[in-house]
Design a protein around this motif. Structure first.
Motif, PDB file in Angstrom:
ATOM      1  N   GLN A   1      14.768 -23.425 -20.233  1.00  0.00           N
ATOM      2  CA  GLN A   1      14.184 -23.030 -21.520  1.00  0.00           C
ATOM      3  C   GLN A   1      12.869 -23.773 -21.755  1.00  0.00           C
ATOM      4  OE1 GLN A   1      15.497 -20.955 -23.987  1.00  0.00           O
ATOM      5  NE2 GLN A   1      17.708 -20.867 -23.690  1.00  0.00           N
ATOM      6  N   ILE A   2      12.847 -25.061 -21.430  1.00  0.00           N
ATOM      7  CA  ILE A   2      11.624 -25.844 -21.608  1.00  0.00           C
ATOM      8  C   ILE A   2      10.563 -25.390 -20.609  1.00  0.00           C
ATOM      9  CG2 ILE A   2      10.650 -28.167 -21.472  1.00  0.00           C
ATOM     10  CD1 ILE A   2      13.401 -29.180 -22.504  1.00  0.00           C
TER      11      ILE A   2
ATOM     12  N   LEU B   1       6.833 -24.075 -21.810  1.00  0.00           N
ATOM     13  CA  LEU B   1       5.562 -24.587 -21.303  1.00  0.00           C
ATOM     14  C   LEU B   1       4.714 -23.512 -20.624  1.00  0.00           C
ATOM     15  CD1 LEU B   1       6.779 -28.027 -19.906  1.00  0.00           C
ATOM     16  CD2 LEU B   1       5.657 -27.548 -22.086  1.00  0.00           C
ATOM     17  N   GLY B   2       5.152 -22.252 -20.702  1.00  0.00           N
ATOM     18  CA  GLY B   2       4.370 -21.155 -20.140  1.00  0.00           C
ATOM     19  C   GLY B   2       4.575 -20.947 -18.661  1.00  0.00           C
TER      20      GLY B   2
ATOM     21  N   LYS C   1      18.153 -17.491 -27.581  1.00  0.00           N
ATOM     22  CA  LYS C   1      16.848 -17.437 -28.242  1.00  0.00           C
ATOM     23  C   LYS C   1      16.737 -18.473 -29.347  1.00  0.00           C
ATOM     24  CE  LYS C   1      15.526 -12.645 -27.313  1.00  0.00           C
ATOM     25  NZ  LYS C   1      15.148 -11.342 -27.915  1.00  0.00           N
ATOM     26  N   ALA C   2      17.866 -18.795 -29.952  1.00  0.00           N
ATOM     27  CA  ALA C   2      17.845 -19.803 -31.008  1.00  0.00           C
ATOM     28  C   ALA C   2      17.435 -21.161 -30.456  1.00  0.00           C
ATOM     29  CB  ALA C   2      19.209 -19.891 -31.682  1.00  0.00           C
TER      30      ALA C   2
ATOM     31  N   LEU D   1      13.229 -25.312 -29.914  1.00  0.00           N
ATOM     32  CA  LEU D   1      12.319 -26.114 -29.092  1.00  0.00           C
ATOM     33  C   LEU D   1      10.873 -25.925 -29.544  1.00  0.00           C
ATOM     34  CD1 LEU D   1      13.906 -25.433 -25.596  1.00  0.00           C
ATOM     35  CD2 LEU D   1      13.593 -27.706 -26.587  1.00  0.00           C
ATOM     36  N   ARG D   2      10.490 -24.683 -29.803  1.00  0.00           N
ATOM     37  CA  ARG D   2       9.114 -24.411 -30.241  1.00  0.00           C
ATOM     38  C   ARG D   2       8.809 -25.097 -31.568  1.00  0.00           C
ATOM     39  NH1 ARG D   2       9.482 -18.163 -28.265  1.00  0.00           N
ATOM     40  NH2 ARG D   2       8.422 -18.458 -26.254  1.00  0.00           N
TER      41      ARG D   2
END
Length: 576
Positions: A204-205, A209-210, A259-260, A265-266
């Motif tokens: 997820q991270i 980070l793209g 998604k949560a 994280l965002r």
């Protein structure tokens, strides 16, 4: 017995075992030239049938691991979620975490989605004429466990051991701990549901980070050493509030799922720098994994362990695990992502069907070799663009070119299985100048500026370059090593630019005689017992699988030359 195992998910792979020996282990991407190719490994299977002159009807047993359909990252990349993740995401808003993450829910989860998987497998049987009576199934983490355990050779030696598996998700689980001993066999000590997945948090991270989840986690790992602990401390504190290890040795997710989790994280890391997040992620991962392993080593009193599942592709964490004083011996399964479930399936069949104790992994050169005729056809097809020269002693010729500072692609013998190039499908160059990193990136690899390359070392010289870790071997590039001052002189381009650790392949004459000879000749010429070794591919492509692909890579890069079998190949100079 003739045994066949088929993995049809991310990096689809086929494994053929005969009389307890792994004869072939090869991924579909080497035939399609599509990185991490998923789905049924048609071409890999066709090669096995042809190479070993055996039909599917002659297989004593066939196994297809995974009780539910394995995730295909290529199809779910845009959001990183399958329909199963979405279902759990919806439930997470209505069901308490302690309930949703309970191990008791794993079996109902598998039952819910097993019907679709069974239909897919029945389709494979109908298409390929596989008799259902000869078909076996296996749970995802059991396949990881068998691959690591038997690959290590502990049952073959009659030695009790722990086996740890850890990944993002498979058949509703994210991790297991099992014990094996010669008297009691397998005992599952702990299992953790995918809701509590440390690997999924790392992915997820990676997406945050793209980067591409399921593939680019290594880039997060590679960035981590550049950051001072105090700079990553705020992000680390956030992640510690997300996941922890409880007193029973279980990973606990206190945050969210699906998604949560990504949304949280965002929000929580929105003011943090890319590099600080990367360092915090790696540190958090290492701390939990080390504590988890120490808990179970202490609880069981065992000091020998094998490790499987994609999270143990983390070479930096593996070094810390191997250094634990509680461990006398550690084995990290090479290329231990889902592609290794094919290997685990074959080992499971051998054990279940009473085959003589199967052989452990030795070398990984288990893919296709390409004969002189095929090489010549490929050279003739590219004749207008290349110059060729046949050389009897190709290893000596390549060593001389490398000593002169050239970048050489090597395509020799049977291809290695897995994510790491181990000399047979490698790009090689001198490692004693850091300038070669920039040269190699501009010529071929186009890697992110912070990413390290790896090194291949002569076994005889390994302790001159690497600080040894008792109870581990370095044949497969599965972990990093701390390096000596001499390595930081001779091998600087093959070390991490910041902390000078080395993801090393230690090359022996026994397992890789031709590559060992090349390295020996290079040392005779230069006094240096190692080379920079990176995978033979263009950016975004898998390791080359055929002579024509190797030639295409030469023609579409600034590589100096290619050693294709016994032929030395260079590009024709274009007249201006």
């Amino acid at each position: 017995m003739n045994l066949l195992a088929i993995h049809d998910g991310h990096t689809a792979t086929a494994c053929f075992m005969r009389n307890g020996a792994v004869m072939a282990l090869v991924s579909e991407e080497r035939f399609t030239n599509v990185k991490n190719q998923s789905g049924f490994p048609h071409q890999a299977l066709e090669w096995i049938v042809s190479e070993f002159c055996i039909g599917l009807d002659e297989m004593d047993a066939i196994i297809i691991p995974h009780l539910v359909q394995p995730i295909d990252f290529a199809k779910t990349f845009s959001s990183h979620y399958s329909y199963r993740h979405l279902a759990l995401h919806v439930l997470s808003h209505a069901v308490p975490r302690r309930v949703l993450g309970a191990a008791k829910l794993v079996e109902p989860y598998v039952s819910l989605f097993r019907g679709y998987r069974n239909g897919v497998v029945r389709g494979y049987c109908a298409t390929h004429g596989i008799e259902p009576a000869r078909l076996h199934r296996q749970e995802h983490h059991a396949a990881h466990r068998y691959a690591a355990l038997y690959g290590a050779g502990y049952p073959q030696r009659g030695e009790a051991a722990l086996v740890f598996t850890l990944d993002g998700s498979g058949d509703g689980l994210s991790g297991t701990v099992a014990r094996w001993d010669p008297d009691q066999g397998h005992e599952l000590l702990s299992k953790r549901s995918s809701y509590h997945s440390l690997g999924d948090l790392y992915s997820q991270i990676t997406q945050l980070l793209g980067l591409r989840p399921g593939e680019h986690e290594y880039k997060v790992m590679g960035m981590a050493p550049y950051v001072r602990p105090e700079h990553s401390a705020p992000a680390y504190a956030v992640l510690c509030s997300y996941m922890r290890l409880n007193s029973r040795g279980e990973v606990v997710n206190d945050a969210a799922f699906g998604k949560a989790m990504l949304a949280r994280l965002r929000r929580d890391l929105r003011d943090e720098r890319f590099d600080n997040i990367a360092a915090a992620t790696q540190r958090h991962f290492e701390d939990i994994v080390i504590a988890w392993i120490k808990h179970w080593l202490t609880k069981t009193g065992l000091n020998r362990a094998a490790f499987g599942g994609g999270c143990f592709m983390n070479a930096r964490a593996n070094m810390l695990i191997a250094e634990l004083p509680e461990l006398s011996e550690a084995f990290f399964l090479p290329s231990c992502g889902d592609e290794s479930t094919a290997l685990g399936g074959a080992y499971y069949l051998a054990e279940t069907l009473g085959e003589a104790v199967p052989a452990p992994l030795a070398d990984l050169y288990l893919g296709p070799a390409h004969g002189e005729d095929e090489v010549v056809r490929a050279l003739e097809a590219a004749d207008s663009q290349i110059t060729t020269r046949r050389i009897d002693d190709i290893e000596a010729a390549v060593a001389k070119l490398l000593a002169e500072g050239m970048i050489v692609g090597r395509f020799s013998g049977r291809s290695e299985w897995g994510a790491r190039a181990l000399g047979q499908r490698s790009i090689l160059c001198r490692a004693d100048s850091a300038a070669n990193v920039s040269k190699l990136n501009k010529a071929i690899k186009m890697r992110d500026f912070w990413m390290p390359f790896a090194a291949s070392l002569l076994e005889e010289n390994a302790e001159q370059y690497l600080y040894p870790i008792a109870g581990v071997t370095g044949s497969y590039m599965t972990m990093t090593y701390k390096t000596t001052p001499l390595a930081q002189n001779h091998l600087i381009a093959g070390l991490h630019p910041f902390d000078h650790t080395c993801r090393a392949q230690v090359v022996s004459q026994e397992t890789s005689p031709s590559f060992h000879r090349l390295l020996t000749e290079f040392k005779r010429l230069t006094g240096i017992g190692g080379l920079l070794n990176t995978s033979f591919n263009l950016h975004g492509a898998p390791i080359v699988g055929a002579p024509a692909t190797a030639l295409d890579t030469l023609l579409n890069s600034d590589m100096d030359c290619l050693a294709l079998g016994n032929y030395l190949v260079t590009k024709r100079k274009v007249k201006k």
